[in-house]
Design an enzyme around this catalytic site. Sequence first.
Site, PDB file in Angstrom:
ATOM      1  N   ARG A  30       0.838  -1.206   0.000  1.00  0.00           N
ATOM      2  CA  ARG A  30       0.000   0.000   0.000  1.00  0.00           C
ATOM      3  C   ARG A  30       0.869   1.252   0.000  1.00  0.00           C
ATOM      4  O   ARG A  30       1.889   1.310   0.691  1.00  0.00           O
ATOM      5  CB  ARG A  30      -0.914   0.019   1.237  1.00  0.00           C
ATOM      6  CG  ARG A  30      -1.961  -1.048   1.169  1.00  0.00           C
ATOM      7  CD  ARG A  30      -3.045  -0.922   2.236  1.00  0.00           C
ATOM      8  NE  ARG A  30      -3.765  -2.186   2.300  1.00  0.00           N
ATOM      9  CZ  ARG A  30      -4.695  -2.564   1.421  1.00  0.00           C
ATOM     10  NH1 ARG A  30      -5.045  -1.765   0.444  1.00  0.00           N
ATOM     11  NH2 ARG A  30      -5.270  -3.758   1.527  1.00  0.00           N
ATOM     12  N   ASP A  31       0.433   2.242  -0.766  1.00  0.00           N
ATOM     13  CA  ASP A  31       1.124   3.523  -0.780  1.00  0.00           C
ATOM     14  C   ASP A  31       1.008   4.163   0.598  1.00  0.00           C
ATOM     15  O   ASP A  31      -0.051   4.170   1.217  1.00  0.00           O
ATOM     16  CB  ASP A  31       0.516   4.434  -1.858  1.00  0.00           C
ATOM     17  CG  ASP A  31       1.429   5.592  -2.202  1.00  0.00           C
ATOM     18  OD1 ASP A  31       1.969   5.623  -3.324  1.00  0.00           O
ATOM     19  OD2 ASP A  31       1.620   6.482  -1.327  1.00  0.00           O
ATOM     20  N   ILE A  32       2.115   4.719   1.073  1.00  0.00           N
ATOM     21  CA  ILE A  32       2.170   5.323   2.410  1.00  0.00           C
ATOM     22  C   ILE A  32       1.337   6.611   2.468  1.00  0.00           C
ATOM     23  O   ILE A  32       0.920   7.034   3.543  1.00  0.00           O
ATOM     24  CB  ILE A  32       3.647   5.572   2.801  1.00  0.00           C
ATOM     25  CG1 ILE A  32       3.845   5.587   4.293  1.00  0.00           C
ATOM     26  CG2 ILE A  32       4.199   6.818   2.157  1.00  0.00           C
ATOM     27  CD1 ILE A  32       5.318   5.533   4.711  1.00  0.00           C
ATOM     28  N   ASN A  88       4.129   7.128 -13.305  1.00  0.00           N
ATOM     29  CA  ASN A  88       4.674   8.477 -13.424  1.00  0.00           C
ATOM     30  C   ASN A  88       6.080   8.325 -14.013  1.00  0.00           C
ATOM     31  O   ASN A  88       6.829   7.421 -13.624  1.00  0.00           O
ATOM     32  CB  ASN A  88       4.740   9.159 -12.054  1.00  0.00           C
ATOM     33  CG  ASN A  88       3.353   9.452 -11.506  1.00  0.00           C
ATOM     34  OD1 ASN A  88       2.411   9.689 -12.265  1.00  0.00           O
ATOM     35  ND2 ASN A  88       3.212   9.427 -10.197  1.00  0.00           N
ATOM     36  N   HIS A 101       7.485   1.697 -10.855  1.00  0.00           N
ATOM     37  CA  HIS A 101       6.355   1.129 -10.103  1.00  0.00           C
ATOM     38  C   HIS A 101       5.058   1.515 -10.790  1.00  0.00           C
ATOM     39  O   HIS A 101       4.922   2.619 -11.307  1.00  0.00           O
ATOM     40  CB  HIS A 101       6.355   1.606  -8.644  1.00  0.00           C
ATOM     41  CG  HIS A 101       6.515   3.084  -8.482  1.00  0.00           C
ATOM     42  ND1 HIS A 101       7.744   3.716  -8.587  1.00  0.00           N
ATOM     43  CD2 HIS A 101       5.612   4.055  -8.269  1.00  0.00           C
ATOM     44  CE1 HIS A 101       7.576   5.009  -8.426  1.00  0.00           C
ATOM     45  NE2 HIS A 101       6.301   5.261  -8.246  1.00  0.00           N
ATOM     46  N   HIS A 103       1.184   2.341 -10.275  1.00  0.00           N
ATOM     47  CA  HIS A 103       0.175   2.729  -9.280  1.00  0.00           C
ATOM     48  C   HIS A 103      -1.159   2.090  -9.654  1.00  0.00           C
ATOM     49  O   HIS A 103      -1.511   2.035 -10.840  1.00  0.00           O
ATOM     50  CB  HIS A 103      -0.043   4.247  -9.296  1.00  0.00           C
ATOM     51  CG  HIS A 103       1.108   5.063  -8.799  1.00  0.00           C
ATOM     52  ND1 HIS A 103       1.138   5.611  -7.531  1.00  0.00           N
ATOM     53  CD2 HIS A 103       2.258   5.454  -9.404  1.00  0.00           C
ATOM     54  CE1 HIS A 103       2.256   6.317  -7.386  1.00  0.00           C
ATOM     55  NE2 HIS A 103       2.960   6.240  -8.504  1.00  0.00           N
TER      56      HIS A 103
END
Length: 110
Positions: A30-32, A88, A101, A103
Amino acid sequence: MEKDCLFCKIANEEIPTEFIYKNDNLVVFRDINPQAPVHLLIVPIRHIRSINDITQNDNDIISELISVAKEMAKKEGVDKSGYKIFFNVEKGGGQVIFHIHLHLIGGWEK
Ligand code: AMP
Ligand code: ZN
């Protein structure tokens, strides 16, 4: 493994991180700082800087990132409602961690 790369350290379990999924090629966590109710990062274990650096040799891993994203969307219950997956690319594209990565964001309406 690239020295001083945060996602190399996470993927190689030098920095303890809870993985939602892991196999020999990639990890998912999970993204922080989530930008949506569900925000996952799908990260190859092998260091690649950005989409600008992929070659034909990377076709398999890029394809696997996308197919695992599909599975994770289902696991998180956002497959039917819909979601976005994106890379990105470099600073102007909003990339701040220079280890490629994918998303996955979604969950606005389940
Ligand atoms: P990008 O802007 O595409 O480079 O995305 C990097 C993402 O990594 C951002 O959304 C950050 O919130 C996220 N991030 C940074 N450090 C961590 C961490 N230790 N664990 C999980 N996500 C992180
Ligand atoms: Zn790296």
